[in-house]
Motif scaffolding. Structure first.
Motif, PDB file in Angstrom:
ATOM      1  N   ALA A 195     -29.075  17.803 -15.878  1.00  0.00           N
ATOM      2  CA  ALA A 195     -28.915  16.434 -16.374  1.00  0.00           C
ATOM      3  C   ALA A 195     -28.612  15.443 -15.260  1.00  0.00           C
ATOM      4  N   ASN A 196     -28.209  15.926 -14.086  1.00  0.00           N
ATOM      5  CA  ASN A 196     -27.897  15.047 -12.957  1.00  0.00           C
ATOM      6  C   ASN A 196     -29.087  14.783 -12.053  1.00  0.00           C
ATOM      7  N   PHE A 197     -30.253  15.321 -12.391  1.00  0.00           N
ATOM      8  CA  PHE A 197     -31.473  15.080 -11.624  1.00  0.00           C
ATOM      9  C   PHE A 197     -32.161  13.890 -12.282  1.00  0.00           C
ATOM     10  N   VAL A 198     -31.965  12.710 -11.702  1.00  0.00           N
ATOM     11  CA  VAL A 198     -32.411  11.458 -12.327  1.00  0.00           C
ATOM     12  C   VAL A 198     -33.108  10.579 -11.293  1.00  0.00           C
ATOM     13  N   GLY A 199     -33.731   9.500 -11.768  1.00  0.00           N
ATOM     14  CA  GLY A 199     -34.326   8.539 -10.854  1.00  0.00           C
ATOM     15  C   GLY A 199     -33.305   8.049  -9.844  1.00  0.00           C
ATOM     16  N   GLY A 200     -33.618   8.193  -8.566  1.00  0.00           N
ATOM     17  CA  GLY A 200     -32.715   7.740  -7.520  1.00  0.00           C
ATOM     18  C   GLY A 200     -31.886   8.838  -6.894  1.00  0.00           C
ATOM     19  N   GLY A 201     -31.901  10.057  -7.471  1.00  0.00           N
ATOM     20  CA  GLY A 201     -31.145  11.107  -6.808  1.00  0.00           C
ATOM     21  C   GLY A 201     -30.783  12.285  -7.678  1.00  0.00           C
ATOM     22  N   ASP A 202     -29.890  13.073  -7.134  1.00  0.00           N
ATOM     23  CA  ASP A 202     -29.444  14.311  -7.766  1.00  0.00           C
ATOM     24  C   ASP A 202     -27.992  14.532  -7.381  1.00  0.00           C
ATOM     25  N   ARG A 203     -27.242  15.137  -8.270  1.00  0.00           N
ATOM     26  CA  ARG A 203     -25.859  15.498  -7.968  1.00  0.00           C
ATOM     27  C   ARG A 203     -25.728  17.009  -8.125  1.00  0.00           C
ATOM     28  N   VAL A 204     -25.164  17.645  -7.094  1.00  0.00           N
ATOM     29  CA  VAL A 204     -25.058  19.091  -7.024  1.00  0.00           C
ATOM     30  C   VAL A 204     -23.592  19.463  -6.873  1.00  0.00           C
ATOM     31  N   GLU A 205     -23.164  20.499  -7.577  1.00  0.00           N
ATOM     32  CA  GLU A 205     -21.802  20.994  -7.452  1.00  0.00           C
ATOM     33  C   GLU A 205     -21.758  22.079  -6.385  1.00  0.00           C
ATOM     34  N   LEU A 206     -20.822  21.967  -5.463  1.00  0.00           N
ATOM     35  CA  LEU A 206     -20.588  22.997  -4.455  1.00  0.00           C
ATOM     36  C   LEU A 206     -19.294  23.703  -4.797  1.00  0.00           C
ATOM     37  N   ARG A 207     -19.345  25.022  -4.827  1.00  0.00           N
ATOM     38  CA  ARG A 207     -18.150  25.851  -4.981  1.00  0.00           C
ATOM     39  C   ARG A 207     -18.210  26.902  -3.890  1.00  0.00           C
ATOM     40  N   ALA A 208     -17.540  26.619  -2.788  1.00  0.00           N
ATOM     41  CA  ALA A 208     -17.576  27.487  -1.618  1.00  0.00           C
ATOM     42  C   ALA A 208     -16.374  28.417  -1.631  1.00  0.00           C
ATOM     43  N   PRO A 209     -16.614  29.735  -1.738  1.00  0.00           N
ATOM     44  CA  PRO A 209     -15.483  30.664  -1.648  1.00  0.00           C
ATOM     45  C   PRO A 209     -14.865  30.608  -0.259  1.00  0.00           C
ATOM     46  N   LEU A 210     -13.553  30.545  -0.205  1.00  0.00           N
ATOM     47  CA  LEU A 210     -12.846  30.443   1.073  1.00  0.00           C
ATOM     48  C   LEU A 210     -12.211  31.781   1.427  1.00  0.00           C
ATOM     49  N   PRO A 247     -37.868   8.493 -17.685  1.00  0.00           N
ATOM     50  CA  PRO A 247     -38.729   9.310 -18.534  1.00  0.00           C
ATOM     51  C   PRO A 247     -39.502   8.476 -19.562  1.00  0.00           C
ATOM     52  N   GLU A 248     -39.118   7.220 -19.720  1.00  0.00           N
ATOM     53  CA  GLU A 248     -39.839   6.324 -20.621  1.00  0.00           C
ATOM     54  C   GLU A 248     -40.840   5.432 -19.884  1.00  0.00           C
ATOM     55  N   GLY A 249     -40.951   5.591 -18.578  1.00  0.00           N
ATOM     56  CA  GLY A 249     -41.843   4.756 -17.780  1.00  0.00           C
ATOM     57  C   GLY A 249     -43.309   5.018 -18.093  1.00  0.00           C
ATOM     58  N   PRO A 250     -44.191   4.092 -17.696  1.00  0.00           N
ATOM     59  CA  PRO A 250     -45.611   4.197 -18.045  1.00  0.00           C
ATOM     60  C   PRO A 250     -46.308   5.407 -17.428  1.00  0.00           C
ATOM     61  N   GLU A 251     -45.832   5.926 -16.305  1.00  0.00           N
ATOM     62  CA  GLU A 251     -46.448   7.094 -15.657  1.00  0.00           C
ATOM     63  C   GLU A 251     -45.526   8.310 -15.696  1.00  0.00           C
ATOM     64  N   ALA A 252     -44.548   8.293 -16.595  1.00  0.00           N
ATOM     65  CA  ALA A 252     -43.535   9.346 -16.629  1.00  0.00           C
ATOM     66  C   ALA A 252     -44.131  10.733 -16.858  1.00  0.00           C
ATOM     67  N   THR A 253     -45.089  10.868 -17.735  1.00  0.00           N
ATOM     68  CA  THR A 253     -45.676  12.176 -18.002  1.00  0.00           C
ATOM     69  C   THR A 253     -46.346  12.733 -16.757  1.00  0.00           C
ATOM     70  N   ARG A 254     -47.052  11.888 -16.044  1.00  0.00           N
ATOM     71  CA  ARG A 254     -47.775  12.325 -14.850  1.00  0.00           C
ATOM     72  C   ARG A 254     -46.848  12.581 -13.666  1.00  0.00           C
ATOM     73  N   THR A 255     -45.741  11.868 -13.588  1.00  0.00           N
ATOM     74  CA  THR A 255     -44.860  11.960 -12.422  1.00  0.00           C
ATOM     75  C   THR A 255     -43.562  12.712 -12.692  1.00  0.00           C
ATOM     76  N   ALA A 256     -43.406  13.279 -13.876  1.00  0.00           N
ATOM     77  CA  ALA A 256     -42.167  13.966 -14.238  1.00  0.00           C
ATOM     78  C   ALA A 256     -41.917  15.175 -13.347  1.00  0.00           C
ATOM     79  N   PRO A 257     -40.646  15.465 -13.099  1.00  0.00           N
ATOM     80  CA  PRO A 257     -40.330  16.670 -12.326  1.00  0.00           C
ATOM     81  C   PRO A 257     -40.714  17.923 -13.116  1.00  0.00           C
ATOM     82  N   VAL A 258     -40.887  19.017 -12.416  1.00  0.00           N
ATOM     83  CA  VAL A 258     -41.198  20.306 -13.035  1.00  0.00           C
ATOM     84  C   VAL A 258     -40.143  21.298 -12.575  1.00  0.00           C
TER      85      VAL A 258
END
Length: 182
Positions: free
Chosen positions: A146-161, A129-140
């Motif tokens: 907070a886990n959506f970052v440069g290089g990937g994303d982490r998602v929690e799965l909670r599957a009812p069994l 987010p501090e990069g030179p093109e961060a404003t133009r390339t930021a996610p929307v």
């Protein structure tokens, strides 16, 4: 994709899914009609399907547990929000860009695109987010994740069994083999 920290808690299979983008650009890239999503299947010890999210029908539409297209998959349907949790077949995680025209309406026509209503494509490795093109390339649409970052994303799965399901459970992210057993 990586599947991490599997466990059974309170009748649910819980784990984290790490979606990794090791490229130098957003993923998927190019035309905004391209998208990627997490397709997760959980089977029990008998091989019975006990949970699935991200399944598609023969037309490529994401469907619910009954095989019906989600409302967001239909023409004029709502835009599926970005999620950092999967709880059911109705809560898929999609990585996509949806352009807006000058009136703020969704458009898939590049010449009418004035901005993005949603841009949850996976950020490239090294994006900051501090990069030179961060404003133009930021996610929307990912400010709550907070886990959506440069290089990937982490998602929690909670599957009812189902109550009659017996482990060990096999989890497949449908993009890699052989999956994860817990």
């Amino acid at each position: 994709m990586r599947l991490l920290n599997p466990r059974v808690e309170n009748g649910q299979l819980a784990l984290e899914i790490e979606a990794i983008n090791g490229t130098g650009h957003k993923l998927p890239t190019a035309h905004p009609t391209r998208r990627a999503w997490l397709h997760v299947r959980v089977t029990d010890a008998a091989g019975r399907l006990v949970f699935e999210s991200g399944q598609v029908d023969e037309q490529g539409r994401i469907v619910d547990a009954q095989g019906q297209p989600l409302a967001s998959e239909l023409a004029g349907g709502p835009i599926e929000p970005h999620r950092n949790r999967i709880r059911s077949a109705r809560t898929p995680v999609l990585y996509q860009a949806i352009m807006a025209d000058l009136d703020g309406q969704p458009t898939h026509l590049l010449l009418r695109g004035a901005g993005f209503l949603k841009d949850t494509r996976l950020l490239p490795l090294g994006w900051s987010p501090e990069g030179p093109e961060a404003t133009r390339t930021a996610p929307v649409g990912t400010t709550h994740d907070a886990n959506f970052v440069g290089g990937g994303d982490r998602v929690e799965l909670r599957a009812p069994l189902p109550e009659d399901a017996q482990g060990p459970y096999q989890v497949r992210d449908c993009t890699s083999q052989p999956g994860l057993t817990t």
